[in-house]
Design a protein around this motif. Structure first.
Motif, mmCIF file in Angstrom:
data_model
loop_
_atom_site.group_PDB
_atom_site.id
_atom_site.type_symbol
_atom_site.label_atom_id
_atom_site.label_comp_id
_atom_site.label_asym_id
_atom_site.label_seq_id
_atom_site.Cartn_x
_atom_site.Cartn_y
_atom_site.Cartn_z
ATOM 1 N N UNK A 32 0.839 -1.211 0.000
ATOM 2 C CA UNK A 32 0.000 0.000 0.000
ATOM 3 C C UNK A 32 0.867 1.253 0.000
ATOM 4 N N UNK A 33 1.947 1.231 0.755
ATOM 5 C CA UNK A 33 2.834 2.398 0.782
ATOM 6 C C UNK A 33 3.493 2.597 -0.583
ATOM 7 N N UNK A 34 3.919 1.509 -1.198
ATOM 8 C CA UNK A 34 4.577 1.590 -2.495
ATOM 9 C C UNK A 34 3.669 2.092 -3.596
ATOM 10 N N UNK A 35 2.399 1.668 -3.546
ATOM 11 C CA UNK A 35 1.480 2.073 -4.617
ATOM 12 C C UNK A 35 1.287 3.578 -4.676
ATOM 13 N N UNK A 36 1.490 4.243 -3.550
ATOM 14 C CA UNK A 36 1.304 5.687 -3.519
ATOM 15 C C UNK A 36 2.406 6.416 -4.293
ATOM 16 N N UNK A 72 -5.149 2.340 -6.418
ATOM 17 C CA UNK A 72 -4.617 3.681 -6.708
ATOM 18 C C UNK A 72 -3.481 3.586 -7.722
ATOM 19 N N UNK A 73 -2.544 2.682 -7.484
ATOM 20 C CA UNK A 73 -1.443 2.491 -8.422
ATOM 21 C C UNK A 73 -1.923 1.931 -9.748
ATOM 22 N N UNK A 74 -2.898 1.022 -9.683
ATOM 23 C CA UNK A 74 -3.443 0.429 -10.910
ATOM 24 C C UNK A 74 -4.072 1.508 -11.793
ATOM 25 N N UNK A 75 -4.793 2.432 -11.194
ATOM 26 C CA UNK A 75 -5.416 3.516 -11.959
ATOM 27 C C UNK A 75 -4.360 4.378 -12.637
#
Length: 107
Positions: A32-36, A72-75
């Motif tokens: 989750x932290x990385x996706x940001x 979030x990262x996928x979008x």
């Protein structure tokens, strides 16, 4: 620190590939932290961002995000042109990012 300065100093690090074939965009899809950081990394890499790069298991960054429920990262990857229908796997016979999200009930 201005973004353009950070961009110039870290471009080489952003483009490195790990032993498992993961790019920085793959690594963003592991937490989750990385996706940001996905959107920021895409912006920093610009045209050099390879949103279809495959790791040692044949996963693209979007497939990694989808399998870990990181919307979030996928979008950000979809907005950058990543394919949600491309099959995963070394032989290209695995699930697409869309199918992975459904299989893991991340939809």
């Amino acid at each position: 620190v201005p973004f353009h300065r950070v961009r110039g100093e870290t471009r080489a690090a952003c483009c490195q590939v790990t032993t498992g074939g993961a790019t920085a965009l793959h690594v963003c899809g592991m937490s989750r932290a990385g996706e940001m950081s996905t959107a920021l990394l895409l912006e920093a890499l610009g045209a050099d961002a390879d949103v279809e790069a495959t790791d040692a298991w044949g996963y693209t960054p979007l497939q990694r995000h989808a399998s870990n429920n990181l919307a979030v990262g996928a979008q950000a990857l979809l907005a950058a042109g990543a394919s949600h229908t491309r099959p995963s796997g070394l032989e290209g016979r695995g699930d697409s990012a869309r199918a992975l999200a459904r299989r893991f009930r991340h939809f």
